[in-house]
Enzyme design. Structure first.
Site, PDB file in Angstrom:
ATOM      1  N   GLN A 278       0.829  -1.194   0.000  1.00 27.99           N
ATOM      2  CA  GLN A 278       0.000   0.000   0.000  1.00 27.99           C
ATOM      3  C   GLN A 278       0.872   1.257   0.000  1.00 27.99           C
ATOM      4  OE1 GLN A 278      -3.303   0.371  -0.178  1.00 27.99           O
ATOM      5  NE2 GLN A 278      -3.852  -1.783  -0.149  1.00 27.99           N
ATOM      6  N   CYS A 405     -10.279  -1.155  -4.057  1.00 29.19           N
ATOM      7  CA  CYS A 405      -9.692   0.123  -4.468  1.00 29.19           C
ATOM      8  C   CYS A 405     -10.453   0.738  -5.638  1.00 29.19           C
ATOM      9  CB  CYS A 405      -8.224  -0.053  -4.840  1.00 29.19           C
ATOM     10  SG  CYS A 405      -7.925  -1.224  -6.189  1.00 29.19           S
TER      11      CYS A 405
END
Length: 450
Positions: A278, A405
């Site tokens: 991330q 996402c």
């Protein structure tokens, strides 16, 4: 009679609702125009960037604001500012398409996109709130500017060896220097000062844990490795470096470790240049916390859990801690390099099985009714898709924590689960990508009867 509009034509447009993908919607003579760098309600002049005569829709960039929104502010990054770029005869770099909008309104627009996608694709009436995620740690940490959060950046290189980024949906390369969205550790490397001739691409990771940064250099075709030695002579010697030859997928370590260390809530991970992690410095702990919260009551000593699209094992480690030695975690990742990272991290934990391969194939081999008590589903932007959803429905875990996402693929998959009788019990949304249109969501899906 006016000439027909085409690429390069400038239109006066009243901007409507926000749309998925970083656009607002306008109409010109009945045709939909997806406009970047605007705000709903504004009256603007916009230049068409894509305008096929028979196209279903056109694309445009705002070049002048005639009636600004109250939420418009000076752009946080001059190179990404469409107004400045087009006035100078260039294009704005991609990656900060919401940088002209106040942070509160950015989050409101992202929430509107999540809401619209869930309604349209999943048939759900949901009113999400996009939560701010502070960049720093501790009670004094704030996020007033939404900057300095990226621990990982990818750059291209101009033919004359300058660090660069692409304009949106364009081959145009824009030379860049300091990047406001990147952490100070990334900017401190001053990659823009290097002579990068012979290099096609540079990827850099500066872990939030403070361990040494890693830079991965992709060599241009026919460039000898000795060229990289010249580049590294001007790079901070504390930085590890790897080289990626044209057509190769595995970087070769040329200096330092060829990997970085990441620490999240007491768990340590090793991530190489091939691995995924991330990019917001507080994203790992934020998402782990949300997943564990969603699965509270299902995760228990002895439980059987699957971590699908597991990457380097961000969720695998806390899942293994929750189920203990008597439990089991199946950690599945398709990318070979990232899967190797996970195997390295969990090689001494027999309760964790790291399997590299397509999720559909692994579920056929290891799934089946009752195989898992809980599942963490963290697919790439394309989402899990019909086949994976079908297999998970057949497996019938007690709960699925879905980390997404992309609001559209998430909503599509939620719709598939709902058709099978499942329900979306809980949803949290996080602003892990300030100044961009991207938003991360964590949803809790429960099967019929729970």
């Amino acid at each position: 009679m006016s000439e027909p509009a085409g690429p390069g034509s400038v239109l006066e447009l009243r901007l409507g609702r926000v749309a998925h993908g970083g656009h607002v919607v306008a109409r010109h003579e009945g045709r939909v125009v997806f406009v970047r760098h605007g705000i709903p309600g504004e009256l603007v002049r916009a230049v068409l960037t894509e305008a096929e005569p028979e196209g279903k829709f056109w694309r445009a960039d705002v070049v002048e604001v005639l009636e600004p929104s109250e939420h418009r502010r000076e752009h946080v990054w001059d190179l990404a500012d469409s107004l400045r770029a087009h006035a100078a005869g260039t294009l704005p770099v991609g990656g900060a398409e919401f940088g002209h909008i106040g942070l509160g309104e950015q989050r409101a627009l992202k929430a509107a996109v999540v809401r619209e996608q869930l309604e349209r694709l999943a048939g759900l009436d949901w009113d999400p709130v996009v939560e701010a995620v502070p960049v720093g740690a501790g009670p004094a940490a704030g996020d007033a500017d939404g900057l300095a959060w990226r621990t990982r950046c990818s750059f291209d290189v101009t033919p004359d060896g300058r660090l660069a980024m692409h304009a949106h949906r364009s081959d145009a390369l824009i030379p860049v220097t300091r990047m406001p969205l990147a952490t100070e550790e990334v900017n401190a490397l001053r990659l823009w000062e290097l002579d990068l001739r012979g290099i096609e691409r540079v990827e850099v990771a500066a872990p939030a844990s403070g361990s040494a940064p890693l830079a991965v250099f992709t060599l241009a075709e026919g460039v000898p490795p000795a060229r990289l030695t010249e580049v590294l002579a001007d790079l901070d010697p504390a930085v590890s470096a790897s080289a990626l030859a044209p057509g190769e997928r595995t970087p070769l370590t040329v200096r330092g470790r060829g990997a970085v260390g990441e620490d999240v809530l007491g768990h340590h991970y090793t991530v190489t240049g091939e691995g995924f992690w991330q990019i917001h410095r507080r994203a790992p702990e934020t998402l782990v916390g949300a997943v564990l919260e969603a699965l509270d009551g299902v995760l228990a000593p002895g439980a059987q859990v699957a971590d699908l699209y597991a990457g380097a094992g961000l969720f695998t480690a806390p899942l293994a801690a929750a189920v203990g030695p008597a439990g089991h975690v199946l950690s599945v990742e398709g990318a070979p390099g990232t899967s190797r990272d996970a195997r390295r991290t969990f090689k001494r934990q027999p309760e964790v099985a790291v399997v590299q391969g397509r999720v559909e194939r692994v579920l056929r081999q290891h799934g089946g009714a009752g195989s898992f008590d809980a599942v963490v589903l963290d697919p790439p932007r394309a989402g899990a898709g019909k086949e994976v959803v079908r297999q998970l429905v057949e497996t019938a875990p007690q709960a699925i924590a879905y980390v997404a996402c992309d609001p559209a693929s998430f909503a599509r998959d939620v719709g598939l689960f709902r058709k099978a009788g499942w329900r979306l019990e809980r949803l949290r949304a996080f602003d892990l990508y300030p100044q961009t249109h991207h938003v991360e969501t964590v949803g809790l899906l429960l099967p019929p009867g729970r």
